[in-house]
Structure formats: C-alpha cells, structure tokens
Design a protein around this motif. Structure first.
Motif, short mmCIF file in Angstrom:
data_model
loop_
_atom_site.label_atom_id
_atom_site.label_comp_id
_atom_site.label_asym_id
_atom_site.label_seq_id
_atom_site.Cartn_x
_atom_site.Cartn_y
_atom_site.Cartn_z
N ASN A 1 67.44 96.96 63.43
CA ASN A 1 66.53 97.22 62.46
C ASN A 1 65.38 97.19 61.73
O ASN A 1 64.57 97.87 61.28
CB ASN A 1 67.30 97.84 61.14
CG ASN A 1 67.26 97.66 59.82
OD1 ASN A 1 67.56 99.12 59.45
ND2 ASN A 1 67.53 97.16 58.76
N MET B 1 72.51 107.24 58.73
CA MET B 1 71.88 107.83 58.68
C MET B 1 71.31 108.06 59.35
O MET B 1 70.89 107.87 61.27
CB MET B 1 70.23 108.18 58.05
CG MET B 1 69.58 108.60 57.74
SD MET B 1 67.95 107.96 57.32
CE MET B 1 68.25 107.32 55.31
N LEU C 1 79.28 99.13 68.73
CA LEU C 1 78.25 99.44 69.34
C LEU C 1 78.29 97.83 68.11
O LEU C 1 78.62 96.61 69.08
CB LEU C 1 77.25 99.92 69.23
CG LEU C 1 77.29 100.13 71.05
CD1 LEU C 1 76.10 101.22 70.95
CD2 LEU C 1 77.25 99.21 71.96
N ASN C 2 77.70 97.67 66.99
CA ASN C 2 77.45 96.90 66.22
C ASN C 2 78.14 95.95 65.80
O ASN C 2 77.98 93.95 65.89
CB ASN C 2 76.17 97.31 65.48
CG ASN C 2 74.69 98.24 65.31
OD1 ASN C 2 74.72 97.50 66.50
ND2 ASN C 2 75.27 98.74 64.65
N LEU D 1 69.88 102.98 74.93
CA LEU D 1 70.92 102.10 75.32
C LEU D 1 69.42 100.85 75.63
O LEU D 1 69.59 99.67 75.41
CB LEU D 1 71.48 101.98 76.31
CG LEU D 1 72.50 103.00 75.96
CD1 LEU D 1 73.79 102.40 77.42
CD2 LEU D 1 73.15 103.12 74.65
N TRP E 1 69.82 109.39 77.33
CA TRP E 1 70.66 108.49 76.34
C TRP E 1 70.93 107.16 76.69
O TRP E 1 70.66 106.45 75.75
CB TRP E 1 72.28 109.74 76.17
CG TRP E 1 73.08 108.29 75.21
CD1 TRP E 1 72.64 108.53 74.12
CD2 TRP E 1 73.82 107.72 75.46
NE1 TRP E 1 74.23 108.08 73.36
CE2 TRP E 1 74.55 107.36 74.39
CE3 TRP E 1 74.15 107.04 76.75
CZ2 TRP E 1 75.53 106.31 74.19
CZ3 TRP E 1 75.77 106.53 76.48
CH2 TRP E 1 76.39 105.86 75.35
N ALA F 1 74.59 98.63 60.72
CA ALA F 1 73.37 97.88 60.10
C ALA F 1 72.89 97.26 60.98
O ALA F 1 74.48 95.76 61.48
CB ALA F 1 73.59 96.67 58.91
N ARG G 1 65.37 108.69 59.47
CA ARG G 1 65.27 107.58 59.97
C ARG G 1 63.69 106.76 59.79
O ARG G 1 63.48 106.36 59.42
CB ARG G 1 65.87 106.37 61.07
CG ARG G 1 67.62 106.33 59.79
CD ARG G 1 68.56 105.15 61.30
NE ARG G 1 69.85 105.61 61.43
CZ ARG G 1 70.92 104.78 61.09
NH1 ARG G 1 70.01 103.56 61.60
NH2 ARG G 1 72.46 105.55 61.88
C1 LIG Z 1 64.02 102.73 60.16
C2 LIG Z 1 65.25 102.36 61.49
C3 LIG Z 1 65.88 102.07 61.06
C4 LIG Z 1 67.28 101.32 62.13
N1 LIG Z 1 68.37 100.36 61.74
C5 LIG Z 1 69.38 100.47 62.59
C6 LIG Z 1 70.24 99.65 62.45
O1 LIG Z 1 70.27 99.18 61.42
N2 LIG Z 1 71.33 99.80 63.37
C7 LIG Z 1 71.36 100.60 64.51
O2 LIG Z 1 72.45 100.38 65.18
N3 LIG Z 1 70.14 101.56 64.90
C8 LIG Z 1 69.47 101.49 63.93
N4 LIG Z 1 68.82 102.63 64.03
C9 LIG Z 1 68.20 102.56 65.67
C10 LIG Z 1 69.05 104.07 65.61
O3 LIG Z 1 68.56 105.14 64.73
C11 LIG Z 1 70.35 104.32 65.39
O4 LIG Z 1 70.27 103.57 65.92
C12 LIG Z 1 70.29 106.00 65.74
O5 LIG Z 1 70.91 106.73 64.66
C13 LIG Z 1 72.80 105.78 65.78
O6 LIG Z 1 73.15 106.88 66.31
P1 LIG Z 1 74.45 107.00 67.65
O7 LIG Z 1 74.87 105.75 67.54
O8 LIG Z 1 74.31 108.07 67.31
O9 LIG Z 1 73.00 107.02 68.65
P2 LIG Z 1 72.54 107.89 69.54
O10 LIG Z 1 71.15 108.13 69.51
O11 LIG Z 1 74.10 108.09 70.66
O12 LIG Z 1 72.62 106.44 71.01
C14 LIG Z 1 72.89 105.41 71.04
C15 LIG Z 1 72.66 103.87 70.97
O13 LIG Z 1 71.33 103.38 71.23
C16 LIG Z 1 70.98 102.98 70.52
N5 LIG Z 1 69.69 103.37 69.93
C17 LIG Z 1 69.85 104.60 69.18
N6 LIG Z 1 68.18 104.53 69.65
C18 LIG Z 1 67.82 103.31 69.22
C19 LIG Z 1 66.56 102.60 68.58
N7 LIG Z 1 65.56 103.64 68.58
N8 LIG Z 1 67.08 101.43 68.33
C20 LIG Z 1 68.07 100.83 68.83
N9 LIG Z 1 68.65 101.40 69.48
C21 LIG Z 1 68.89 102.61 69.52
C22 LIG Z 1 72.64 102.23 69.59
O14 LIG Z 1 73.33 101.71 69.90
C23 LIG Z 1 73.19 103.67 69.38
O15 LIG Z 1 74.23 103.78 69.01
C24 LIG Z 1 67.26 102.42 63.32
C25 LIG Z 1 66.49 103.24 63.10
C26 LIG Z 1 64.69 103.51 62.23
C27 LIG Z 1 63.58 104.25 63.07
#
Ligand SMILES: Cc1cc2nc3c(=O)[nH]c(=O)nc-3n(C[C@H](O)[C@H](O)[C@H](O)COP(=O)(O)OP(=O)(O)OC[C@H]3O[C@@H](n4cnc5c(N)ncnc54)[C@H](O)[C@@H]3O)c2cc1C
Length: 487
Positions: free
Chosen positions: A404, A365, A265-266, A301, A297, A399, A370
């Motif tokens: 983040n 992570m 996605l990023n 988004l 989920w 990232a 996180r």
């Molecule tokens: C301290 C901290 C730093 C983070 N840094 C980043 C980062 O640099 N890049 C990043 O993409 N996400 C970041 N996140 C949000 C989240 O942790 C990740 O998006 C998620 O873990 C990615 O895994 P996934 O694709 O399996 O997420 P899934 O749980 O499958 O979620 C699907 C999508 O939803 C979005 N998403 C999910 N949770 C969040 C959230 N809390 N905030 C914004 N978007 C979200 C992401 O695009 C993710 O890929 C951060 C969260 C915290 C607490």
C-alpha cells in the motif's frame, strides 16, 4: 518411526501466516519438536495505530478459526491471547513459555519497522526465560536484503531489482513445504491459562477484538470473500486456468482477470511459494519468457517482493515519510470536504467514484483503479497521499503496509521508481480505455445506469449525480507546476 527431535515442546507464534500447508515456522516446529502448540496474539491497539481496519481484522480472525480446526486435526492446539499493543507481547510470551513448559519458539519473520522491533524484544524476553526463538523467511520468496547491487546496496528501482532477482534466485527451488505431521493424543496442554496483565490465554477465537466491529457474514463470507486456506487454495487453482490471459485482460476492471489472491496472501492463507510454484509449473520453470500472461503475473509477485525489500532497506518508509524528502514540501490542500467526497465516491468523476465505491462495498479495488484514484487524490486534488494511504488501510480486506505504501508513493511521485511527477493519469481517458462500455461504472454507480456508453465516462448532467469536483485539465497543470517547483 524413531525421530531424532531437538526439542520436547515447541510453540509456533502465528501472525500473518495463517495456514497449515507450506508454513515454514510450523514446519520447522513439527520436524524438531515432540509436541507442538500454536499461539496467536491479537494487539488491537497497535493494529489501530497501524490503521488496520475492520475488513482486514475480521478476515484475519476468520482465517484463524479455520486454521484452528486444521491444526486440531493434527493435535496441535491453537491458543488465542488478546493484549493491547506490541509492547506487551514479550512479557506475555515469557509467561506462556514458562506455563506451557516450552523449549523453543518458531515464527515467520515480519518486516515493517514496529514488527521488527517487537520481534527483537520478544527474542530478548525469551532468552531471559532460556527459550530460543527461530524466525524464518516465509512472507517473501527470499529474505529482504538478499538481492543487492554489485556494490552491495539495496536496489531502488524495480526493473534492475527484477533482473537481479531472476538471475540470482530464478533457479532456486521454491517448492512448498509439507504440512506438519499428526501428533499423538493428549500432551497435557491446558484449556486455558491466566496471563498477568492481559486476558486469559484461551482456545476460542473471538468474533472480534477490542475497538473492532464484528462484520456481518453471509454464507461464511466477509464482504463476499470466503476466508481461509481452503478458499485461498481453490482461488489459486482456478486462477491457474485463466492465467494465460492475465496480461491482456488484467487492466479491465469489469473483467475478473486478476487472481484476487491479495487478501489470502496478506494474512498468509496462501503462501507466496504456492503462487510461484503454480505459475512456474505452468511456464516450464521460467520467470521471464514463455507464456506472456504467466511471466507478467510472476512480475507482479516480484513487485510484492520489491516493496517488502524496500521497507527493510529504508525504514523511514515505515515512519510516514516519503522516499523523496523534497516531496514533503508539496503544499497539500488539506481540503477535508474534498477528501470526504473522494472517500465516499462522490467526486462527480464516474470512474473514480465507481472505484471508491467498489472499495467500500467489497473491501477490494482493482489495481488499475487504485492507481487512478491515488493519482486523482494526490495530484488533481493535491491532497496528501498519506490521507489516501490511511483510507485504503482502513477499508481494504487485503491491506498490506508494504504494497500500500509502495503503491501510494508510486502514484503520488514521492517514492523511489515512482511515476514521474509530470505524468498525471487522466481519469476520463483511463475510463474510456479500460471500461470502454461503462460496465464497471454502471455496476457501482447506479445513478448513471441510463447513460449511453459514451456519456457515462463524463456525464453532462445526471439526476442525483454531482458535477465534477475539479477541472481535471487545470488541476493537472497546477499539480505539475507545484511538483516542478520542488526542484
Ligand atoms: C495505491 C495502491 C495501493 C495498493 N495497496 C495494496 C494493499 O494494501 N495490499 C496489496 O496486497 N496490494 C496493494 N496494491 C497492489 C495491487 O493493487 C494489489 O496487490 C492487487 O490489485 C491485488 O489484486 P490481485 O490479487 O487480483 O492481484 P494480481 O494482479 O493477481 O497479482 C498477484 C499478486 O501480486 C501482488 N501484487 C500485484 N500487484 C502488486 C503491486 N503493484 N505491488 C505489490 N504487490 C503486487 C499481490 O500480492 C497480488 O495478490 C496497491 C496498489 C496501489 C496502486
């Protein structure tokens, strides 16, 4: 078929939207131009100043290589140019459009402050060259600013934002756009061009750019992640098969229950509309209700959407400033040694160390962790959250500035709609609750492998494993007092 085309030659300026399918700028160019080329402009000095690390840059370049092949199949050449910084982009674009005789440029909007400034300067430079540029909404489902309170302000709190998003946009058709058509053969695109003050514009994507290390790849994978649109689409499809269990299992780091789509996605190898479409399609079009896993989920988004909307409404977030100004008065400890131990996964708190090592070893992570490690750094160690934000940017393969920054300010209680300052995650309870058998800890902290399921969360002593860096209960109390004193 006769086409009524608006322009002769179009240029798609690619950034973090590295895919053929459902790419708004590419689609717009293809339906309005007789011939299309694409360009990617690497700006490594600016990337460094934004703390983009080797993982994200390597992944981006690898996705770009795959996209070049897909575009070539449609007879759309992809050019690559390296300049140092965003400042040089407008003049480079001016030269490119002149030399390639471009009639219009198409790009997808980007929202952090410096990106917006670059894009305004690019528009002005292209205007000077007599070439229009069209920026499309593509990174988010709706343009930032489109969801507002009754009095026209930006939302600062997630839940009302989500409610408004669902009521205002829930019925919007987010169907993905088709890929660009196949263009005719040779349109006289040159192989390369000389650009004053920069490298040549070429049709080869390098392994790396100035100041970045080319990371080793194994079977085409970077840190175990297969780059590209095809791998992203496969992952989305596979996640569709387990999405119903998302709500129940997403908090357990030892289980592969989240989508792991964030790297795709990023850099734009997967689009947000493709994600929404898959989930909505499985949930009878509902954003809330229906399958709990799916609506949960979809809520994530919307969090992604929320953090991007916040950046635009509050540009100070892009300037290393906390959302709550008073939190800048926290007397951060500045303890570099403690920070290094946190970065290396050597704090003596197993779940924190396992998480930090997961980041170093896989470029990713788990979300629950996180939150745990960010809370541990900013509260228990009282280290400035911006140090942690930067470490994450440097090491995450997913990232993303908006998510983040949002995540860090949430955990450090400096952000809007953040965790209340008096709620400090207890890493030991989190560990017992979300990694009950210590499976995740054992995977990343092999020194603790022999400990039983109870001891592993808070070992008395283990060979080669440090004592805890701080007393969790005492440091929690201290952090709460420090934050309370800000009032
Ligand atoms: C301290 C901290 C730093 C983070 N840094 C980043 C980062 O640099 N890049 C990043 O993409 N996400 C970041 N996140 C949000 C989240 O942790 C990740 O998006 C998620 O873990 C990615 O895994 P996934 O694709 O399996 O997420 P899934 O749980 O499958 O979620 C699907 C999508 O939803 C979005 N998403 C999910 N949770 C969040 C959230 N809390 N905030 C914004 N978007 C979200 C992401 O695009 C993710 O890929 C951060 C969260 C915290 C607490």
């Amino acid at each position: 078929m006769t086409r009524n085309l608006q322009y002769g030659r179009g240029l798609v300026w690619l950034r973090n939207d590295l895919r053929l399918r459902d790419n708004t700028a590419l689609y717009r160019a293809a339906v309005s131009c007789g011939a299309v080329a694409a360009v990617f402009i690497a700006c490594p000095k600016t990337w460094k100043s934004h703390d983009d690390g080797d993982p994200v840059v390597n992944f981006r370049l690898a996705c770009l290589r795959e996209l070049q092949e897909s575009l070539a199949g449609r007879r759309i050449p992809l050019y690559f140019l390296e300049v140092a910084s965003f400042d040089e982009v407008p003049s480079a674009l001016q030269q490119i459009v002149r030399k390639l005789q471009i009639d219009a440029v198409f790009a997808n909007a980007e929202y952090p402050f410096n990106e917006q400034r670059r894009d305004s300067a690019a528009r002005a430079a292209l205007q000077e060259a007599g070439v229009p540029i069209e920026y499309s909404t593509d990174r988010t489902l709706v343009p930032p600013g489109a969801v507002r309170t009754g009095s026209g302000d930006a939302y600062k709190v997630f839940t009302p934002f989500k409610r408004a998003f669902v009521s205002q946009c829930g019925a919007t058709d987010f169907s993905p756009l088709p890929p660009p058509r196949q263009f005719d053969g040779d349109k006289g695109w040159p192989q390369w061009l000389q650009i004053a003050g920069a490298h040549n514009l070429v049709q080869t994507i390098p392994d790396t750019v100035r100041g970045y290390r080319a990371l080793p790849q194994k079977d085409g994978k970077i840190f175990g992640w297969m780059p590209g649109e095809k791998a992203g689409a496969r992952r989305l499809r596979e996640f569709g098969e387990i999405i119903d269990g998302y709500e129940d299992e997403r908090d357990f780091p030892a289980i592969d229950a989240t989508s792991r789509l964030s790297p795709y996605l990023n850099c734009g190898a997967v689009s947000i509309r493709q994600c929404a479409q898959l989930a909505l399609g499985l949930n009878e079009g509902r954003w809330v209700g229906g399958s709990e896993g799916i609506s949960c989920w979809l809520g994530e988004l919307i969090w992604r959407e929320f953090y991007t909307h916040l950046l635009v409404a509050f540009p100070r977030l892009c300037k290393h400033q906390p959302f709550k100004p008073e939190t800048d008065r926290v007397p951060w400890s500045g303890d570099e040694l403690a920070f290094r131990r946190w970065c290396q996964g050597k704090t003596g708190v197993p779940i924190v160390d396992a998480a930090m090592r997961q980041l170093l070893e896989t470029g990713w992570m788990h979300n629950r962790l996180r939150m745990v490690v960010a809370s541990f750094l900013s509260k228990n160690l009282l280290i400035d959250w911006r140090w942690g934000e930067r470490h994450f940017m440097n090491h995450l393969i997913d990232a993303d500035f908006a998510a983040n920054n949002g995540g860090w300010q949430w955990a450090a209680s400096t952000g809007t709609d953040a965790v209340p300052y008096f709620r400090v995650f207890n890493p030991y309870s989190q560990s017992k609750k979300f990694d009950p058998r210590g499976e995740f800890i054992r995977r990343f902290v092999p020194e603790l492998h022999e400990l039983n399921d109870k001891e592993i969360h808070c070992p008395d002593s283990a060979a080669d494993y440090p004592a805890p860096i701080c007393d969790v209960a005492q440091s929690r109390k201290h952090a709460i007092e420090v934050y309370a004193a800000l009032k």
